[in-house]
Design an enzyme around this catalytic site. Sequence first.
Site, PDB file in Angstrom:
ATOM      1  CE  LYS A  79      95.275  43.119 -30.656  1.00  0.00           C
ATOM      2  NZ  LYS A  79      95.887  43.611 -29.428  1.00  0.00           N
ATOM      3  NE  ARG A 116      98.931  48.226 -31.239  1.00  0.00           N
ATOM      4  CZ  ARG A 116      99.522  47.069 -31.503  1.00  0.00           C
ATOM      5  NH1 ARG A 116     100.600  47.015 -32.259  1.00  0.00           N
ATOM      6  NH2 ARG A 116      99.012  45.946 -31.000  1.00  0.00           N
ATOM      7  CB  SER A 176      90.151  47.844 -29.648  1.00  0.00           C
ATOM      8  OG  SER A 176      91.271  48.607 -29.958  1.00  0.00           O
TER       9      SER A 176
END
Length: 207
Positions: free
Chosen positions: A135, A37, A106
């Site tokens: 996040k 990521r 997701s």
Amino acid sequence: MNFDLYVITENISELGRGHLDVAKAAVAAGASAVQLRAKGNSSREVVSIARSIMVLKKDYDFLFFINDRLDVALAVRADGVHLGQSDISITDARRIAPPEMLIGVSATNYDEALKAEREGADYLGVGPIFPTPSKSDAAPPIGAEVLKYICSSVKIPVIAIGGIRGDNMDSIIEAGAAGVAVISAVTRAPNMRAAASNLVERIRKGR
Ligand code: TZP
Ligand code: MG
């Protein structure tokens, strides 16, 4: 697909830890999956980091996913891509990807989870379950009860994510999650490999 610990990388320059360091620690500890990521890097950089993680497959057995970037997943022949709700759709990804490429999606709630399953996702990343430090634009935490409901409503594996650590892991496994995805519980730990080993052990014991 066998999931237990699914480690998502990040680059923490102040700790001198890059994506590859996180991936190495994760697979050495026995994590079943790693997701690259890399949000702030150029495309070439992401491909290059992804290739360096692919090399770990010579020594370790793990599934390797690329976050957001189907093009990178295809270029490096990763096992799969992980798509968010505003990334390329599952349908479009399937048009481009070879049949064996895994597609994870997701889902932040029940409706998104059911929709992703209907559209052909191979697994779901469901969360955040708990508040997450990793996040900034995360949806509100859904908690272990909603997770349980989602796990009992879909047939594909559910990987729980968001604020999961050793000390709140039991409720996740009890809810029926097929795996646990973490960032900070590994990347911010004093010893990443030891932290990941600990999580792997807890997941296996909790089953
Ligand atoms: N998606 C939902 S929560 C989250 C992502 C990428 C961050 C998870 O990080 P942490 O540190 O394990 O809470
Ligand atoms: Mg995304």
